[in-house]
Scaffold this motif. Structure first.
Motif, mmCIF file in Angstrom:
data_model
loop_
_atom_site.group_PDB
_atom_site.id
_atom_site.type_symbol
_atom_site.label_atom_id
_atom_site.label_comp_id
_atom_site.label_asym_id
_atom_site.label_seq_id
_atom_site.Cartn_x
_atom_site.Cartn_y
_atom_site.Cartn_z
ATOM 1 N N ILE A 182 -0.335 1.439 -6.725
ATOM 2 C CA ILE A 182 -0.424 2.087 -5.413
ATOM 3 C C ILE A 182 -0.973 3.500 -5.550
ATOM 4 O O ILE A 182 -1.979 3.854 -4.934
ATOM 5 C CB ILE A 182 0.956 2.132 -4.726
ATOM 6 C CG1 ILE A 182 1.500 0.716 -4.522
ATOM 7 C CG2 ILE A 182 0.851 2.851 -3.374
ATOM 8 C CD1 ILE A 182 2.911 0.677 -3.928
ATOM 9 N N CYS A 183 -0.300 4.327 -6.356
ATOM 10 C CA CYS A 183 -0.713 5.727 -6.505
ATOM 11 C C CYS A 183 0.004 6.328 -7.714
ATOM 12 O O CYS A 183 0.951 5.741 -8.230
ATOM 13 C CB CYS A 183 -0.375 6.524 -5.249
ATOM 14 S SG CYS A 183 1.400 6.641 -4.896
ATOM 15 N N ASN A 221 -4.795 11.654 0.597
ATOM 16 C CA ASN A 221 -4.765 10.358 1.277
ATOM 17 C C ASN A 221 -6.157 9.787 1.529
ATOM 18 O O ASN A 221 -6.303 8.585 1.767
ATOM 19 C CB ASN A 221 -4.001 10.475 2.600
ATOM 20 C CG ASN A 221 -2.506 10.647 2.396
ATOM 21 O OD1 ASN A 221 -1.940 10.150 1.422
ATOM 22 N ND2 ASN A 221 -1.856 11.365 3.302
ATOM 23 N N GLU A 222 -7.175 10.631 1.455
ATOM 24 C CA GLU A 222 -8.550 10.178 1.679
ATOM 25 C C GLU A 222 -9.248 9.720 0.397
ATOM 26 O O GLU A 222 -10.401 9.277 0.451
ATOM 27 C CB GLU A 222 -9.380 11.319 2.304
ATOM 28 C CG GLU A 222 -9.006 11.617 3.751
ATOM 29 C CD GLU A 222 -9.595 12.935 4.252
ATOM 30 O OE1 GLU A 222 -10.351 13.571 3.486
ATOM 31 O OE2 GLU A 222 -9.290 13.315 5.396
ATOM 32 N N TYR A 226 -7.698 4.466 -2.439
ATOM 33 C CA TYR A 226 -6.778 3.905 -1.445
ATOM 34 C C TYR A 226 -7.473 3.011 -0.424
ATOM 35 O O TYR A 226 -6.811 2.278 0.309
ATOM 36 C CB TYR A 226 -6.006 5.034 -0.748
ATOM 37 C CG TYR A 226 -5.240 5.882 -1.733
ATOM 38 C CD1 TYR A 226 -4.331 5.308 -2.621
ATOM 39 C CD2 TYR A 226 -5.437 7.262 -1.820
ATOM 40 C CE1 TYR A 226 -3.649 6.069 -3.555
ATOM 41 C CE2 TYR A 226 -4.747 8.038 -2.746
ATOM 42 C CZ TYR A 226 -3.862 7.428 -3.610
ATOM 43 O OH TYR A 226 -3.185 8.187 -4.538
ATOM 44 N N GLN A 227 -8.797 3.069 -0.392
ATOM 45 C CA GLN A 227 -9.535 2.203 0.537
ATOM 46 C C GLN A 227 -9.897 0.864 -0.117
ATOM 47 O O GLN A 227 -10.326 -0.069 0.555
ATOM 48 C CB GLN A 227 -10.842 2.890 1.003
ATOM 49 C CG GLN A 227 -10.726 4.378 1.308
ATOM 50 C CD GLN A 227 -9.577 4.745 2.230
ATOM 51 O OE1 GLN A 227 -9.298 4.023 3.181
ATOM 52 N NE2 GLN A 227 -8.902 5.851 1.932
ATOM 53 N N LYS A 228 -9.740 0.781 -1.430
ATOM 54 C CA LYS A 228 -10.124 -0.447 -2.155
ATOM 55 C C LYS A 228 -9.098 -1.551 -1.956
ATOM 56 O O LYS A 228 -7.903 -1.287 -1.821
ATOM 57 C CB LYS A 228 -10.261 -0.167 -3.656
ATOM 58 C CG LYS A 228 -11.418 0.752 -4.018
ATOM 59 C CD LYS A 228 -11.458 0.967 -5.535
ATOM 60 C CE LYS A 228 -12.607 1.878 -5.935
ATOM 61 N NZ LYS A 228 -12.605 2.131 -7.394
ATOM 62 N N LYS A 232 -6.462 -3.823 -8.274
ATOM 63 C CA LYS A 232 -6.888 -2.475 -8.645
ATOM 64 C C LYS A 232 -5.788 -1.818 -9.468
ATOM 65 O O LYS A 232 -4.607 -2.113 -9.288
ATOM 66 C CB LYS A 232 -7.216 -1.642 -7.407
ATOM 67 C CG LYS A 232 -6.087 -1.510 -6.386
ATOM 68 C CD LYS A 232 -6.544 -0.699 -5.180
ATOM 69 C CE LYS A 232 -5.438 -0.528 -4.152
ATOM 70 N NZ LYS A 232 -5.875 0.330 -3.025
ATOM 71 N N HIS A 264 2.769 12.426 -0.180
ATOM 72 C CA HIS A 264 1.617 11.541 -0.411
ATOM 73 C C HIS A 264 2.072 10.191 -0.975
ATOM 74 O O HIS A 264 1.640 9.131 -0.502
ATOM 75 C CB HIS A 264 0.647 12.233 -1.378
ATOM 76 C CG HIS A 264 -0.410 11.343 -1.935
ATOM 77 N ND1 HIS A 264 -1.387 10.755 -1.150
ATOM 78 C CD2 HIS A 264 -0.648 10.925 -3.204
ATOM 79 C CE1 HIS A 264 -2.172 10.022 -1.913
ATOM 80 N NE2 HIS A 264 -1.747 10.105 -3.163
ATOM 81 N N GLN A 268 1.731 6.486 0.925
ATOM 82 C CA GLN A 268 0.992 5.358 0.342
ATOM 83 C C GLN A 268 1.893 4.133 0.176
ATOM 84 O O GLN A 268 1.482 3.004 0.439
ATOM 85 C CB GLN A 268 0.366 5.765 -0.994
ATOM 86 C CG GLN A 268 -0.742 6.802 -0.881
ATOM 87 C CD GLN A 268 -1.850 6.398 0.074
ATOM 88 O OE1 GLN A 268 -2.268 5.235 0.111
ATOM 89 N NE2 GLN A 268 -2.332 7.347 0.856
ATOM 90 N N LYS A 271 2.677 2.215 3.423
ATOM 91 C CA LYS A 271 1.603 1.355 3.941
ATOM 92 C C LYS A 271 1.763 -0.088 3.467
ATOM 93 O O LYS A 271 1.148 -1.000 4.025
ATOM 94 C CB LYS A 271 0.241 1.881 3.489
ATOM 95 C CG LYS A 271 -0.165 3.197 4.125
ATOM 96 C CD LYS A 271 -1.511 3.654 3.574
ATOM 97 C CE LYS A 271 -1.945 4.968 4.209
ATOM 98 N NZ LYS A 271 -3.240 5.436 3.648
#
Length: 351
Positions: A182-183, A221-222, A226-228, A232, A264, A268, A271
């Motif tokens: 995730i992050c 966050n941008e 995180y858009q993939k 991953k 942050h 994430q 979501k």
């Protein structure tokens, strides 16, 4: 000894460099869910080893080969001490994750040091290690590997969330097990709190006192990752390239960095999870402020398992992955890593 009982030592070293987690676990081969963690221990790294592992990413190819052997010998000695301390006399095999130095699966690169040959020689036991390389060769991410254990040992939960150096999650989507990173978590939080002289932010107390930097939060966050879509995975290289420079450019107050990055992480994670049936493990589970922020954003009440489970789930599952490898059963899922097929990963070394 009952033939269906398998006794395994599993060990894990995470990217947050908290230390080496060791478990001595008994598995029932008739029902894998009938397992017992008999002994468990975390061995903290010396200051010297911590520095070596933190900077290993910058070493030459030959230096990494030498470090692989040296770290393997260190793991072997550490395991022998564990065996001696707990008077362990029955060992079916040892399963070692090693320590990840390089992880760039798109380039076909992943390296976990800790030579299995050296561990086997020193411990005089069969060793399973190098769990990621084969998956990368098959086009996969080589990570995360824990979801097979989630699928076969902890399927009662909707989500299995690990908060270690990185946060990763696994869950069932239709008939498939899905999992991904995730992050970053402790790999970033510990990096900054160390500048205040602490190894970690106890319960998130320092983060809780910091101020939110909304510009930094938005930029984090941008980030493109995180858009993939999954599969991953993340590595230290990505953090050094994308996260540290961003933070350092926009904030220099450590409590505010910790507060913002904690927010942050919570955003994430929120979501992904939408159920209170979540098994949370890893060192980040003790970050009470982070858990509180996840609860606030998701409106979910989180119940944590025992401390032993939080600390040693990954070492337990690598022991289990070793068991599946020994039996030539699938222990790596293509639905998770993106490899061309399900397979049995790991390399076996004999004393």
């Amino acid at each position: 000894m009952i033939i269906n009982e398998i006794f395994v030592i599993g060990l894990m070293s995470g990217t947050s460099l908290d230390g080496i987690d060791l478990v001595y676990v008994k598995f029932d081969k008739k029902n894998y869910k009938n397992f017992t963690i008999i002994h468990s221990q975390t061995i903290a790294y010396s200051k010297q080893w911590k520095q070596v592992l933190q900077h290993a990413i910058h070493k030459s190819e030959q230096e990494l080969k030498d470090l692989d052997v040296a770290y393997g010998r260190f793991l072997g000695a550490t395991i022998n001490n564990f065996i001696s301390n707990y008077k362990i006399d029955v060992i079916s095999f040892i399963a070692s994750h090693g320590h990840t130095v390089l992880h760039q699966p798109k380039k076909g690169i992943t390296l976990q040091i800790g030579a299995g040959k050296e561990i086997a020689k020193i411990t005089n036991a069969k060793v399973v290690c190098d769990f990621r390389t084969q998956d990368v060769k098959l086009g996969g991410q080589g990570a995360p590997l824990v979801p097979v254990g989630d699928e076969l040992l902890f399927s009662d939960y909707d989500y299995c969330l690990n908060l270690g150096g990185f946060s990763n999650i696994s869950f069932k989507l239709g008939a498939q097990r899905i999992a991904f990173d995730i992050c970053p978590v402790n790999i970033v939080l510990n990096h900054y709190v160390s500048k205040l002289g602490f190894q970690f932010d106890d319960k998130g107390a320092i983060a809780a006192k910091g101020a939110l930097n909304y510009q930094l939060l938005d930029k984090l966050n941008e980030l493109e990752f995180y858009q993939k879509e999954p599969p991953k995975s993340l590595g230290l290289e990505w953090v050094q390239k994308h996260v540290f420079p961003l933070i350092d450019a926009l904030e220099n107050d450590i409590p505010s960095i910790l507060r913002t990055f904690t927010e942050h992480i919570a955003i994430q994670i929120s979501k992904i999870i939408n159920s209170d049936s979540v098994l949370i493990t890893g060192g980040g589970a003790f970050h009470a402020f982070l858990i509180n922020r996840i609860e606030c954003i998701t409106k979910i009440k989180i119940s944590l398992p025992s401390q032993e489970f939080i600390d040693f789930k990954e070492a337990l599952i690598f022991a289990f992955l070793g068991l599946l490898k020994i039996d030539n059963q699938v222990n790596c899922l293509s639905s998770v890593t993106g490899a061309s097929k399900d397979h049995s990963c790991g390399v076996i070394f004999y004393p």
